[in-house]
Design a protein around this motif. Structure first.
Motif, mmCIF file in Angstrom:
data_model
loop_
_atom_site.group_PDB
_atom_site.id
_atom_site.type_symbol
_atom_site.label_atom_id
_atom_site.label_comp_id
_atom_site.label_asym_id
_atom_site.label_seq_id
_atom_site.Cartn_x
_atom_site.Cartn_y
_atom_site.Cartn_z
ATOM 1 N N UNK A 1 0.768 -1.226 0.000
ATOM 2 C CA UNK A 1 0.000 0.000 0.000
ATOM 3 C C UNK A 1 0.803 1.281 0.000
ATOM 4 N N UNK A 2 2.125 1.196 0.064
ATOM 5 C CA UNK A 2 2.969 2.386 0.087
ATOM 6 C C UNK A 2 3.687 2.557 -1.247
ATOM 7 N N UNK A 3 3.700 3.784 -1.775
ATOM 8 C CA UNK A 3 4.381 4.050 -3.041
ATOM 9 C C UNK A 3 5.878 3.843 -2.881
ATOM 10 N N UNK A 4 6.459 3.014 -3.763
ATOM 11 C CA UNK A 4 7.898 2.750 -3.703
ATOM 12 C C UNK A 4 8.588 3.080 -5.015
ATOM 13 N N UNK A 5 7.835 3.364 -6.060
ATOM 14 C CA UNK A 5 8.454 3.692 -7.337
ATOM 15 C C UNK A 5 7.476 4.393 -8.248
ATOM 16 N N UNK A 6 7.997 5.244 -9.113
ATOM 17 C CA UNK A 6 7.140 5.920 -10.083
ATOM 18 C C UNK A 6 7.978 6.386 -11.269
ATOM 19 N N UNK A 7 7.332 6.496 -12.392
ATOM 20 C CA UNK A 7 7.911 7.142 -13.567
ATOM 21 C C UNK A 7 6.751 7.606 -14.434
ATOM 22 N N UNK A 8 7.024 8.591 -15.267
ATOM 23 C CA UNK A 8 6.023 9.075 -16.210
ATOM 24 C C UNK A 8 6.550 8.941 -17.627
ATOM 25 N N UNK A 38 10.559 11.903 -14.271
ATOM 26 C CA UNK A 38 10.107 11.684 -12.898
ATOM 27 C C UNK A 38 10.298 10.241 -12.453
ATOM 28 N N UNK A 39 11.439 9.671 -12.732
ATOM 29 C CA UNK A 39 11.724 8.301 -12.315
ATOM 30 C C UNK A 39 12.314 8.320 -10.913
ATOM 31 N N UNK A 40 11.634 7.690 -9.978
ATOM 32 C CA UNK A 40 12.115 7.584 -8.604
ATOM 33 C C UNK A 40 11.785 6.200 -8.086
ATOM 34 N N UNK A 41 12.724 5.597 -7.364
ATOM 35 C CA UNK A 41 12.495 4.258 -6.822
ATOM 36 C C UNK A 41 13.148 4.164 -5.462
#
Length: 255
Positions: free
Chosen positions: A93-100, A134-137
């Protein structure tokens, strides 16, 4: 305009930029309802497209935390933009990665701010271009398979939903080797100073035909001796077909 320098991952470098955002599918749609098992064989990890204020806020908080950790200032909030699709990975349930995935449009890509001649050369040759921003991990332990899953979904979004042929990313020069070895991105042109974050950035590009070839060759195999790329940790070709079909069936799944 892109300022995608370093991407903040504690485990791997990334791209940074300014205003990223999603579109296409609302968070309530079953985009990846069946995917968590396929991605990791773990029920506590999943990836979805986000296009709601709550989803964007969760991803923005992750980006801000990771960018701050890397020393980047500024506003990194995700905003609704019609030519971008945001993916978010969650664990328990917790955000651990994202990219657009930024899609080319009349206003151009963020990377046009610094690298318009390089992008225009690909456009002029008939390429349909997109960019990763916006790539973050942020995950403890080994995250290669999780990052691979998110990149594979970015490939599907760009190639199958929007018929792109070339994918770009801006990174700091010290992260060039990571994106080359992991995904096959190659540097175009020289490093340029990015005024948004006051660091130098380089433009890297990979053809989606190459990524497709690597997925067909290695996808779903896990560790392959002598292969340094992420492609063995991508979905298998068979799994990919199922994912593509489900995503194409979604409302607005194909532009």
């Amino acid at each position: 305009m892109q300022s995608s320098q370093d991407a903040p991952s504690k485990l791997a470098p990334e791209s940074a930029d300014d205003d990223a955002t999603p579109h296409t599918v609302s968070e309530g749609d079953p985009v990846l309802a069946q995917l968590p098992d396929q991605i990791t064989q773990e029920l506590n990890f999943g990836i979805r497209m986000v296009d709601t204020p709550a989803g964007r806020n969760q991803a923005s908080m992750l980006i801000h935390r990771m960018y701050s950790w890397r020393g980047f200032s500024g506003n990194h909030a995700l905003k609704p933009v019609a030519n971008r699709v945001t993916l978010m990975a969650s664990q328990k349930g917790e955000a651990v990665g994202t990219l657009s995935v930024g899609l080319d449009c009349p206003e151009g890509l963020l990377a046009d701010e610094l690298f318009k001649p390089e992008l225009d050369a690909v456009r002029a040759a008939g390429g349909r271009i997109c960019e990763i921003i916006k790539f973050a991990f942020d995950m403890a332990g080994t995250s290669k398979q999780y990052q691979a899953a998110m990149f594979h979904l970015a490939v599907i979004t760009a190639r199958d939903l929007h018929q792109c042929t070339h994918m770009f990313i801006e990174v700091q020069p010290r992260h060039r080797a990571f994106f080359d070895n992991a995904l096959g991105f190659k540097q175009l042109g020289e490093a340029k100073m990015n005024p948004r974050v006051s660091v130098q950035g380089i433009l890297m590009c990979v053809e989606l035909a190459y990524m497709t070839e690597q997925i067909q060759r290695y996808g779903g195999q896990g560790h392959v001796p002598g292969v340094r790329s992420f492609y063995p940790h991508f979905f298998s070709p068979r799994e990919e077909i199922g994912i593509v079909n489900r995503m194409l069936e979604l409302p607005n799944g194909k532009s």
